[in-house]
Design an enzyme around this catalytic site. Structure first.
Site, PDB file in Angstrom:
ATOM      1  N   TRP A 133       0.970  -1.268  -0.097  1.00  0.00           N
ATOM      2  CA  TRP A 133       0.183   0.024   0.123  1.00  0.00           C
ATOM      3  C   TRP A 133       0.775   1.276   0.088  1.00  0.00           C
ATOM      4  O   TRP A 133       0.500   2.487  -0.196  1.00  0.00           O
ATOM      5  CB  TRP A 133      -0.742  -0.001   1.180  1.00  0.00           C
ATOM      6  N   ASN A 134       2.296   1.000   0.310  1.00  0.00           N
ATOM      7  CA  ASN A 134       2.964   2.345   0.505  1.00  0.00           C
ATOM      8  C   ASN A 134       3.231   3.152  -0.633  1.00  0.00           C
ATOM      9  O   ASN A 134       3.234   4.253  -0.843  1.00  0.00           O
ATOM     10  CB  ASN A 134       4.001   2.236   1.471  1.00  0.00           C
ATOM     11  N   LYS A 157      -2.538  -8.221  -7.859  1.00  0.00           N
ATOM     12  CA  LYS A 157      -3.310  -7.994  -6.602  1.00  0.00           C
ATOM     13  C   LYS A 157      -2.690  -7.028  -5.980  1.00  0.00           C
ATOM     14  O   LYS A 157      -1.456  -7.091  -5.110  1.00  0.00           O
ATOM     15  CB  LYS A 157      -3.224  -9.477  -5.598  1.00  0.00           C
ATOM     16  N   PRO A 158      -3.524  -5.735  -5.642  1.00  0.00           N
ATOM     17  CA  PRO A 158      -2.985  -4.777  -4.768  1.00  0.00           C
ATOM     18  C   PRO A 158      -3.311  -5.195  -3.442  1.00  0.00           C
ATOM     19  O   PRO A 158      -3.954  -5.762  -2.888  1.00  0.00           O
ATOM     20  CB  PRO A 158      -3.809  -3.433  -5.489  1.00  0.00           C
ATOM     21  N   ALA A 159      -2.724  -4.144  -2.454  1.00  0.00           N
ATOM     22  CA  ALA A 159      -3.118  -4.438  -1.129  1.00  0.00           C
ATOM     23  C   ALA A 159      -4.433  -3.868  -0.802  1.00  0.00           C
ATOM     24  O   ALA A 159      -4.940  -3.129  -1.569  1.00  0.00           O
ATOM     25  CB  ALA A 159      -1.939  -3.515  -0.274  1.00  0.00           C
ATOM     26  N   GLY A 210       6.904  -6.315  -0.452  1.00  0.00           N
ATOM     27  CA  GLY A 210       6.031  -6.378   0.761  1.00  0.00           C
ATOM     28  C   GLY A 210       7.070  -6.804   1.979  1.00  0.00           C
ATOM     29  O   GLY A 210       8.304  -6.869   1.765  1.00  0.00           O
ATOM     30  N   SER A 211       6.377  -7.257   2.893  1.00  0.00           N
ATOM     31  CA  SER A 211       7.357  -7.586   4.081  1.00  0.00           C
ATOM     32  C   SER A 211       8.029  -9.042   3.971  1.00  0.00           C
ATOM     33  O   SER A 211       7.659  -9.799   3.352  1.00  0.00           O
ATOM     34  CB  SER A 211       6.217  -7.734   5.431  1.00  0.00           C
ATOM     35  N   LEU A 233      11.753  -6.897  -0.461  1.00  0.00           N
ATOM     36  CA  LEU A 233      11.053  -7.116   0.907  1.00  0.00           C
ATOM     37  C   LEU A 233      11.599  -5.898   1.905  1.00  0.00           C
ATOM     38  O   LEU A 233      11.880  -4.892   1.597  1.00  0.00           O
ATOM     39  CB  LEU A 233      11.566  -8.508   1.470  1.00  0.00           C
ATOM     40  N   GLU A 366      12.226  -3.320  11.463  1.00  0.00           N
ATOM     41  CA  GLU A 366      11.707  -2.192  10.661  1.00  0.00           C
ATOM     42  C   GLU A 366      10.741  -1.215  11.469  1.00  0.00           C
ATOM     43  O   GLU A 366       9.869  -1.728  11.973  1.00  0.00           O
ATOM     44  CB  GLU A 366      11.064  -2.798   9.454  1.00  0.00           C
TER      45      GLU A 366
END
Ligand code: NAP
Length: 463
Positions: A133-134, A157-159, A210-211, A233, A366
């Site tokens: 999303w950022n 696939k977006p957040a 992402g994470s 990541l 993080e």
């Protein structure tokens, strides 16, 4: 189970839109369509693919204001940053529109006169992307543009927090002439859609931003069908300020890298490592500048720091600040919140912490928020030890005007992206990506198209 994603404005908690969650059947149908389009799209010549990508970029730019507003609405970032992200997003499309025409093979001298050896490149097949999303626009185009340029169909696939920007960008790609089965989106929760993607035999590559825990999960799942993976990541960027650094310049750059997008960027400076002889001056000045930043709704013209995306993100940041204070950190700026759980908005004022030590959670995890913890060092070896002492290796920054210090830090920092007197080293023309648990592969630059290509080698004999 809910059939809709409720998109909320993180600055107010108000509902922006409800978006349909795709069923498993719909997602599999989209995957099948993408797969079927591969034969056709991979045969479209590179110049035509390039032209279509350029069209897409142009049309996005024509809708720049609309997309920027959509991003501020669903992500919360200041409108000026959203406009900047639209430019950043199209810069990837522009770059890969050009690279589409530069997918070269080569010939290799054979070991006998009777042979010829030819190496060629071909697109790997259907690519599935999962984005965060950022940076709702740029993280999507950074993947879609090289995939399409290489001749691969693309499905994203977006957040769940920010699907609207992606949906609009895909619509605009169709308007630009890219076939509807060649670029598609699906909506749903990551764990559900991710599993459908990774278990599909039609998908040849997963590209994820992402994470780190989710990235690891996707790598494991992708192993079942031996898919290619690109993983962008998490990070935990160190920013080292050497004794000889130009302090005003270092502070300006630290402010930019630390507080952009409210500190919710993977390359954002998370650990400020300052030489002990200049630490007082640096910290005071940084706190002074951080206190001046205007926190608020991204649509207010003077806002420089928007909201935190959601309660989960907010709680993590607050817990890190509290843990640091409990273990002896002193607050020089910030540590103020404007949050309403009921309404659903969460703001954190830019926070500067000193007397930080390595036992604090903020130095190990993080942060993803507007907090600058400052730790001091005596020797360069010590600074490198602190900087490298994490599983992450995405971005690192250092400030020095001494070439020996700079060369030493460049040689010893285990990071994929390094800014030397530069707090903003990103760009479509550079290979962006991390070492260690920050990822696999690179996006951007000439390197960014390689992950979408297979190498095929032909040996012709009996000549
Ligand atoms: P996240 O929780 O990993 O989510 C990112 C995406 O993965 C979302 O679309 C999410 O879907 C999806 N997802 C969640 N669980 C999944 C699963 N089990 N299988 C498949 N997909 C799944 O990360 P985030 O908190 O949104 O984003 C912040 C992280 O991204 C930070 O660690 C940051 O450093 C990293 N990041 C890295 C880069 C880079 O270039 N290296 C750039 C930007 C951000 P939902 O919508 O359902 O949550």
């Amino acid at each position: 189970m809910s059939k809709e994603i409720i998109v909320k404005n993180p600055a107010t908690g108000e509902i922006v839109k409800e978006v349909k969650i795709n069923s498993e059947e719909e997602i599999n149908e989209a995957i099948k369509q993408g797969h079927d389009s591969f034969k056709k799209w991979s045969k479209v010549n590179a110049h035509e693919r390039s032209r279509l990508l350029s069209n897409w970029s142009r049309i996005i730019q024509e809708h720049k204001e609309e997309i920027a507003e959509m991003m501020t609405l669903e992500n919360g970032k200041p409108l000026s940053e959203s406009r900047g992200e639209v430019d950043y997003a199209t810069s990837y499309i522009d770059w890969y529109a050009e690279e589409a025409k530069r997918i070269y093979g080569r010939t290799v001298p054979a070991s006998t006169e009777t042979k010829r050896i030819i190496v060629s490149k071909q697109p790997i097949g259907l690519v599935a992307a999962i984005t965060p999303w950022n940076f709702p626009a740029a993280m999507m185009t950074r993947k879609a543009a090289p995939a399409l340029a290489a001749g691969c169909p693309f499905i994203v696939k977006p957040a769940v927090e920010t699907p609207l920007t992606t949906m609009r960008l895909v619509e605009l790609a169709h308007e630009a002439g890219i076939p509807t089965d060649v670029i598609q989106y699906v909506n749903g929760s990551g764990s559900v859609v991710g599993r459908i993607f990774t278990s599909s035999e039609y998908i040849r590559k997963i590209t994820f931003t992402g994470s780190t825990p989710v990235g690891k999960q996707l790598i494991k799942e992708s192993a079942e069908t031996v898919k290619h993976v690109t993983m962008e990541l998490g990070g935990h960027a160190p920013l080292i300020v050497a004794e000889d650094a130009d302090l005003d310049f270092a502070i300006k750059q630290t402010m930019a890298t630390k507080f952009r997008n409210a500190g919710q960027t993977c390359v954002c400076a998370n650990r400020i490592i300052v030489h002990e002889n200049i630490a007082d001056a640096f910290s005071k000045k940084l706190a002074e500048e951080a206190s001046k930043l205007k926190v608020g709704n991204g649509f207010d013209q003077d806002t420089q720091v928007g909201p935190i995306i959601n309660e989960k993100g907010f709680s993590k940041i607050v817990a890190q600040i509290e843990d640091a204070i409990e273990k002896g950190a002193e607050v020089l700026a910030g540590n103020q919140y404007k949050a309403d759980k009921e309404a659903g908005y969460f703001f954190i004022h830019p926070t500067v912490l000193i007397n930080v030590n390595l036992d604090m959670v903020i130095m190990q995890e993080e942060t993803f928020g507007p907090v600058a913890p400052i730790i001091t060092f005596k020797t360069l070896e010590e600074a490198v030890e602190i900087a490298n002492n994490t599983p992450f290796g995405l971005a690192a920054y250092f400030f020095t005007n001494n070439y020996k210090t700079g060369t030493y830090l460049h040689d010893h920092l285990d990071y994929g992206i390094i800014g030397w007197n530069d707090g903003a080293p990103s760009g479509a023309h550079i290979p962006f990506g991390g070492m260690k648990e920050s990822g696999l592969g690179r996006e951007g630059g000439v390197e960014g198209i390689e992950p979408y290509l297979e190498t095929k080698y032909l040996s012709v004999g009996n000549l």
